[in-house]
Design an enzyme around this catalytic site. Structure first.
Site, PDB file in Angstrom:
ATOM      1  N   HIS A  41      -7.154  -5.137  10.302  1.00 27.08           N
ATOM      2  CA  HIS A  41      -6.906  -4.904   8.869  1.00 27.08           C
ATOM      3  C   HIS A  41      -5.619  -5.596   8.400  1.00 27.08           C
ATOM      4  O   HIS A  41      -4.711  -5.849   9.195  1.00 27.08           O
ATOM      5  CB  HIS A  41      -6.930  -3.408   8.512  1.00 27.08           C
ATOM      6  CG  HIS A  41      -5.738  -2.609   8.932  1.00 27.08           C
ATOM      7  ND1 HIS A  41      -5.838  -1.305   9.355  1.00 27.08           N
ATOM      8  CD2 HIS A  41      -4.413  -2.893   8.972  1.00 27.08           C
ATOM      9  CE1 HIS A  41      -4.637  -0.829   9.626  1.00 27.08           C
ATOM     10  NE2 HIS A  41      -3.754  -1.771   9.411  1.00 27.08           N
ATOM     11  N   GLU A  77      -9.644  -2.310   5.340  1.00 27.34           N
ATOM     12  CA  GLU A  77     -10.258  -2.062   6.642  1.00 27.34           C
ATOM     13  C   GLU A  77     -11.481  -2.971   6.825  1.00 27.34           C
ATOM     14  O   GLU A  77     -11.970  -3.567   5.853  1.00 27.34           O
ATOM     15  CB  GLU A  77     -10.685  -0.587   6.732  1.00 27.34           C
ATOM     16  CG  GLU A  77      -9.532   0.418   6.600  1.00 27.34           C
ATOM     17  CD  GLU A  77      -8.650   0.524   7.844  1.00 27.34           C
ATOM     18  OE1 GLU A  77      -8.639  -0.400   8.681  1.00 27.34           O
ATOM     19  OE2 GLU A  77      -7.956   1.550   7.977  1.00 27.34           O
ATOM     20  N   ASN A 103      -7.255  -3.177  14.407  1.00 27.16           N
ATOM     21  CA  ASN A 103      -8.679  -3.430  14.101  1.00 27.16           C
ATOM     22  C   ASN A 103      -8.849  -4.635  13.162  1.00 27.16           C
ATOM     23  O   ASN A 103      -9.925  -4.845  12.617  1.00 27.16           O
ATOM     24  CB  ASN A 103      -9.326  -2.183  13.481  1.00 27.16           C
ATOM     25  CG  ASN A 103      -8.739  -1.821  12.123  1.00 27.16           C
ATOM     26  OD1 ASN A 103      -7.781  -2.449  11.674  1.00 27.16           O
ATOM     27  ND2 ASN A 103      -9.303  -0.831  11.471  1.00 27.16           N
ATOM     28  N   ASP A 156       0.807  -1.218   0.000  1.00 26.74           N
ATOM     29  CA  ASP A 156       0.000   0.000   0.000  1.00 26.74           C
ATOM     30  C   ASP A 156       0.839   1.267   0.000  1.00 26.74           C
ATOM     31  O   ASP A 156       2.047   1.231   0.265  1.00 26.74           O
ATOM     32  CB  ASP A 156      -0.970  -0.014   1.200  1.00 26.74           C
ATOM     33  CG  ASP A 156      -0.341  -0.598   2.455  1.00 26.74           C
ATOM     34  OD1 ASP A 156       0.896  -0.605   2.542  1.00 26.74           O
ATOM     35  OD2 ASP A 156      -1.074  -1.057   3.337  1.00 26.74           O
TER      36      ASP A 156
HETATM   37  C1  F6R Z   1       1.631  -1.660   6.029  1.00 26.20           C
HETATM   38  C2  F6R Z   1       0.285  -2.191   6.134  1.00 26.20           C
HETATM   39  C3  F6R Z   1      -0.475  -2.211   7.420  1.00 26.20           C
HETATM   40  C4  F6R Z   1       0.376  -2.564   8.643  1.00 26.20           C
HETATM   41  C5  F6R Z   1      -0.481  -2.603   9.898  1.00 26.20           C
HETATM   42  C6  F6R Z   1       0.342  -2.851  11.128  1.00 26.20           C
HETATM   43  O1  F6R Z   1       2.114  -1.748   4.698  1.00 26.20           O
HETATM   44  O2  F6R Z   1      -0.231  -2.611   5.142  1.00 26.20           O
HETATM   45  O3  F6R Z   1      -1.527  -3.131   7.306  1.00 26.20           O
HETATM   46  O4  F6R Z   1       0.979  -3.793   8.431  1.00 26.20           O
HETATM   47  O5  F6R Z   1      -1.167  -1.392  10.040  1.00 26.20           O
HETATM   48  O6  F6R Z   1       1.216  -1.766  11.329  1.00 26.20           O
HETATM   49  P1  F6R Z   1       2.381  -1.801  12.402  1.00 26.20           P
HETATM   50  O7  F6R Z   1       3.347  -2.842  11.966  1.00 26.20           O
HETATM   51  O8  F6R Z   1       2.990  -0.425  12.338  1.00 26.20           O
HETATM   52  O9  F6R Z   1       1.747  -2.115  13.715  1.00 26.20           O
END
Ligand code: F6R
Length: 240
Positions: free
Chosen positions: A137, A142, A135, A67
């Protein structure tokens, strides 16, 4: 889903590096699906250390990231393109031409999503690395995202904006929209490696691994993947 519980973040990073390196060493032409965020930082540091020490080469490796924030150019310090360059690619012998991510500055959203969809078709991923949102995701899919989704633009959930605000000087600077790979494309990877660290992920880990498979918890779809490994530290696995 194979679940591996380790003591702490250090152990998680070492184990995750082992899984990734197995793929890279077995196939020097492998395609890696990569993630940003805090969780993979330790893993990336290990991959760089291994490259320096053992010479594992990425010269023919290709990558596709999950992303990118909408509205941030690759040169912006908070963009995911910049994150990847700084935290992984600059430390490896990878050809920047072989690395792929959505263009956050694309003027035509639909065109950019179609471009990335077509690219992913050409780049079947040997392994997809994922972090887990508090959450539930995965990538920026989401809660409520259809399991059949392809690349699309999302409005980030308020909880995600808050989680990510720590990386910006002010919450008002966090982009509210992002391009993300879809759940269908994540599931197409041959192997999936999902990492979770810290007590704030414990609820999401439980729902992902033991809860109902539902679009309300995007990561729960991983229960349906034939080769998915979760590596969680004790804090993240505390509710399993
Ligand atoms: C990042 C992504 C997100 C993160 C997720 C966890 O490319 O796609 O889904 O993997 O938000 O983020 P952290 O590792 O910062 O807790």
């Amino acid at each position: 889903m194979k679940i591996v519980v380790v003591n702490d973040y250090e152990d998680l990073s070492v184990k995750a590096a082992k899984v990734m390196l197995e793929v890279v060493r077995e196939n020097p032409y492998a395609v890696l699906g990569l993630a940003t965020g805090t969780t993979p930082l330790g893993l990336y540091a290990y991959l760089i250390a291994d490259h320096e020490k053992h010479g594992t080469s990425y010269a023919h490796i290709r990558t596709a990231n999950l992303d990118e924030y909408k509205g941030l150019p690759a040169s912006h310090e908070q963009s995911y393109a910049y994150f990847m360059k700084k935290n992984l690619f600059d430390g490896l012998d990878i050809d920047p031409e072989n690395t792929n991510i959505e263009n956050g500055m694309a003027a035509d959203e639909q065109k950019e999503c179609a471009r990335y969809d077509a690219l992913l078709e050409q780049l079947p991923r040997d392994i997809q690395l994922l972090g887990l949102g508090s959450n539930g995701h995965i990538a920026f899919n989401e809660p409520g995202t259809p399991f059949g989704s392809g690349t699309h633009v999302v409005s980030l959930a308020e909880s995600t904006v808050k989680d990510n605000a720590r990386l910006f000087s002010d919450i008002s600077e966090v982009p509210r929209k992002a391009f993300t790979m879809g759940i269908r494309q994540i599931m197409q990877a041959k192997k999936i490696l999902i990492l979770a660290s810290g007590a704030n992920k414990a609820d999401a880990v439980y729902k992902m691994a033991k809860g109902e498979v539902t679009e309300d918890v995007p990561a729960s779809v991983l229960q349906l993947h034939p080769d998915c490994i979760l590596i969680a530290d004790k804090a993240a696995a505390s509710k399993l």
